[in-house]
Design a protein around this motif. Structure first.
Motif, PDB file in Angstrom:
ATOM      1  N   ARG A  81       3.942   4.020   2.780  1.00  0.00           N
ATOM      2  CA  ARG A  81       3.576   3.206   3.956  1.00  0.00           C
ATOM      3  C   ARG A  81       2.139   3.512   4.373  1.00  0.00           C
ATOM      4  O   ARG A  81       1.377   2.606   4.727  1.00  0.00           O
ATOM      5  N   ASP A  82       1.788   4.789   4.343  1.00  0.00           N
ATOM      6  CA  ASP A  82       0.419   5.194   4.672  1.00  0.00           C
ATOM      7  C   ASP A  82      -0.547   4.554   3.673  1.00  0.00           C
ATOM      8  O   ASP A  82      -1.597   4.019   4.052  1.00  0.00           O
ATOM      9  N   ARG A  83      -0.196   4.589   2.406  1.00  0.00           N
ATOM     10  CA  ARG A  83      -1.035   4.001   1.356  1.00  0.00           C
ATOM     11  C   ARG A  83      -1.254   2.512   1.633  1.00  0.00           C
ATOM     12  O   ARG A  83      -2.379   2.015   1.611  1.00  0.00           O
ATOM     13  N   MET A  84      -0.166   1.793   1.919  1.00  0.00           N
ATOM     14  CA  MET A  84      -0.283   0.349   2.144  1.00  0.00           C
ATOM     15  C   MET A  84      -1.103   0.047   3.398  1.00  0.00           C
ATOM     16  O   MET A  84      -1.918  -0.875   3.408  1.00  0.00           O
ATOM     17  N   HIS A  85      -0.902   0.833   4.439  1.00  0.00           N
ATOM     18  CA  HIS A  85      -1.675   0.622   5.660  1.00  0.00           C
ATOM     19  C   HIS A  85      -3.159   0.855   5.399  1.00  0.00           C
ATOM     20  O   HIS A  85      -4.015   0.078   5.842  1.00  0.00           O
ATOM     21  N   THR A  86      -3.480   1.903   4.668  1.00  0.00           N
ATOM     22  CA  THR A  86      -4.872   2.217   4.350  1.00  0.00           C
ATOM     23  C   THR A  86      -5.512   1.093   3.551  1.00  0.00           C
ATOM     24  O   THR A  86      -6.622   0.645   3.862  1.00  0.00           O
ATOM     25  N   VAL A  87      -4.805   0.623   2.538  1.00  0.00           N
ATOM     26  CA  VAL A  87      -5.361  -0.435   1.686  1.00  0.00           C
ATOM     27  C   VAL A  87      -5.473  -1.753   2.451  1.00  0.00           C
ATOM     28  O   VAL A  87      -6.480  -2.459   2.333  1.00  0.00           O
ATOM     29  N   MET A 144       9.587   5.892  -8.656  1.00  0.00           N
ATOM     30  CA  MET A 144       8.137   5.740  -8.569  1.00  0.00           C
ATOM     31  C   MET A 144       7.636   4.523  -9.358  1.00  0.00           C
ATOM     32  O   MET A 144       6.572   3.981  -9.052  1.00  0.00           O
ATOM     33  N   LYS A 145       8.403   4.088 -10.355  1.00  0.00           N
ATOM     34  CA  LYS A 145       7.984   2.927 -11.153  1.00  0.00           C
ATOM     35  C   LYS A 145       7.883   1.670 -10.312  1.00  0.00           C
ATOM     36  O   LYS A 145       7.104   0.777 -10.624  1.00  0.00           O
ATOM     37  N   GLN A 146       8.672   1.585  -9.238  1.00  0.00           N
ATOM     38  CA  GLN A 146       8.613   0.385  -8.397  1.00  0.00           C
ATOM     39  C   GLN A 146       7.276   0.254  -7.679  1.00  0.00           C
ATOM     40  O   GLN A 146       6.929  -0.831  -7.217  1.00  0.00           O
ATOM     41  N   PHE A 147       6.518   1.325  -7.608  1.00  0.00           N
ATOM     42  CA  PHE A 147       5.223   1.281  -6.945  1.00  0.00           C
ATOM     43  C   PHE A 147       4.085   0.999  -7.929  1.00  0.00           C
ATOM     44  O   PHE A 147       2.932   0.886  -7.528  1.00  0.00           O
ATOM     45  N   HIS A 148       4.415   0.875  -9.214  1.00  0.00           N
ATOM     46  CA  HIS A 148       3.391   0.694 -10.237  1.00  0.00           C
ATOM     47  C   HIS A 148       2.565  -0.582 -10.015  1.00  0.00           C
ATOM     48  O   HIS A 148       1.340  -0.550 -10.088  1.00  0.00           O
ATOM     49  N   GLU A 149       3.229  -1.704  -9.742  1.00  0.00           N
ATOM     50  CA  GLU A 149       2.497  -2.957  -9.523  1.00  0.00           C
ATOM     51  C   GLU A 149       1.603  -2.859  -8.292  1.00  0.00           C
ATOM     52  O   GLU A 149       0.504  -3.402  -8.278  1.00  0.00           O
ATOM     53  N   ILE A 152      -1.520  -1.025  -9.232  1.00  0.00           N
ATOM     54  CA  ILE A 152      -2.449  -1.890  -9.971  1.00  0.00           C
ATOM     55  C   ILE A 152      -3.214  -2.783  -9.001  1.00  0.00           C
ATOM     56  O   ILE A 152      -4.438  -2.918  -9.097  1.00  0.00           O
ATOM     57  N   ALA A 153      -2.495  -3.380  -8.046  1.00  0.00           N
ATOM     58  CA  ALA A 153      -3.141  -4.249  -7.053  1.00  0.00           C
ATOM     59  C   ALA A 153      -4.146  -3.452  -6.212  1.00  0.00           C
ATOM     60  O   ALA A 153      -5.245  -3.938  -5.920  1.00  0.00           O
ATOM     61  N   ILE A 154      -3.778  -2.241  -5.839  1.00  0.00           N
ATOM     62  CA  ILE A 154      -4.676  -1.387  -5.055  1.00  0.00           C
ATOM     63  C   ILE A 154      -5.941  -1.090  -5.851  1.00  0.00           C
ATOM     64  O   ILE A 154      -7.055  -1.186  -5.332  1.00  0.00           O
ATOM     65  N   LYS A 171      -5.250 -12.419  -1.851  1.00  0.00           N
ATOM     66  CA  LYS A 171      -4.569 -12.474  -0.568  1.00  0.00           C
ATOM     67  C   LYS A 171      -3.072 -12.182  -0.661  1.00  0.00           C
ATOM     68  O   LYS A 171      -2.471 -11.727   0.283  1.00  0.00           O
ATOM     69  N   THR A 172      -2.447 -12.458  -1.790  1.00  0.00           N
ATOM     70  CA  THR A 172      -1.013 -12.263  -1.889  1.00  0.00           C
ATOM     71  C   THR A 172      -0.681 -10.792  -1.935  1.00  0.00           C
ATOM     72  O   THR A 172      -1.305 -10.023  -2.645  1.00  0.00           O
ATOM     73  N   GLU A 173       0.296 -10.396  -1.154  1.00  0.00           N
ATOM     74  CA  GLU A 173       0.753  -9.007  -1.081  1.00  0.00           C
ATOM     75  C   GLU A 173       1.724  -8.721  -2.207  1.00  0.00           C
ATOM     76  O   GLU A 173       2.624  -9.517  -2.467  1.00  0.00           O
ATOM     77  N   PRO A 174       1.606  -7.594  -2.884  1.00  0.00           N
ATOM     78  CA  PRO A 174       2.625  -7.219  -3.846  1.00  0.00           C
ATOM     79  C   PRO A 174       3.908  -6.860  -3.106  1.00  0.00           C
ATOM     80  O   PRO A 174       3.858  -6.290  -2.018  1.00  0.00           O
ATOM     81  N   THR A 175       5.027  -7.209  -3.681  1.00  0.00           N
ATOM     82  CA  THR A 175       6.287  -6.911  -3.002  1.00  0.00           C
ATOM     83  C   THR A 175       6.955  -5.716  -3.664  1.00  0.00           C
ATOM     84  O   THR A 175       6.783  -5.493  -4.858  1.00  0.00           O
ATOM     85  N   THR A 176       7.702  -4.992  -2.869  1.00  0.00           N
ATOM     86  CA  THR A 176       8.441  -3.856  -3.416  1.00  0.00           C
ATOM     87  C   THR A 176       9.893  -4.020  -3.053  1.00  0.00           C
ATOM     88  O   THR A 176      10.242  -4.676  -2.089  1.00  0.00           O
TER      89      THR A 176
END
Length: 181
Positions: A81-87, A144-149, A152-154, A171-176
């Motif tokens: 969550r911290d990673r996504m907020h930062t990005v 952790m594999k679910q965060f791979h995409e 890549i987007a980050i 603009k499109t957000e990657p979904t998890t």
């Protein structure tokens, strides 16, 4: 006479308007910074609690692989969550204030690197529970594999640096997939 007075009034009005506009922008920037601080403090608090719980589970002689897995996933999810907020904040800056985005680019990279390190350190703590380490580590590797995409987007976003036209395409957000723990 009247034309000169009209120009002076217009010039004074324009100067006042620009000063108020700058003041408004400065206040908005200050509010955004305060918001960022509060969100980061909240994220840090959640991560700290999740790590404390994970440490308790690791030292609990009654803990089993499922408890350990649940606590570790919860911690990783908070770091993500911290990673996504930062990005997302960085991406927003790239779209709205490219000069600020350039200023915080290295800080963003450093923060993301620290998040990666903390996640790896948490996973490495599994060596404290040798009976469950292999089983939990395999499941965490899958998790952790679910965060791979997302990773890549980050990387694409950070590699783009400040290239506004390219950012519009991203603009499109990657979904998890979210698992409830």
């Amino acid at each position: 006479g009247a034309d000169k007075l009209n120009r002076e009034i217009t010039a004074r009005f324009q100067k006042t308007y620009e000063a108020l506009e700058q003041e408004g922008l400065a206040e908005k920037k200050q509010l955004v910074a305060l918001h960022q601080q509060r969100v980061q403090a909240e994220l840090n608090d959640k991560k700290r609690h999740a790590m404390e719980h994970y440490m308790e589970v690791l030292t609990d002689p009654q803990a089993d692989a499922m408890n350990i897995m649940k606590a570790l996933k919860h911690y990783i999810k908070n770091e993500q969550r911290d990673r996504m907020h930062t990005v997302n904040h960085y991406k927003h800056l790239m779209d709205t204030d490219p000069s600020d985005a350039t200023v915080v680019h290295q800080q963003t990279l450093d923060h993301l690197h620290i998040i990666d390190q903390r996640i790896q350190q948490a996973i490495d703590m599994l060596n404290r529970v040798p009976n469950y380490e292999q089983k939990v580590r395999m499941q965490i590797d899958d998790y952790m594999k679910q965060f791979h995409e997302i990773d890549i987007a980050i990387n694409d976003i950070l590699a783009a640096k400040v290239d506004a036209p390219k950012m519009k395409e991203l603009k499109t957000e990657p979904t998890t997939t979210t698992t409830t723990t």
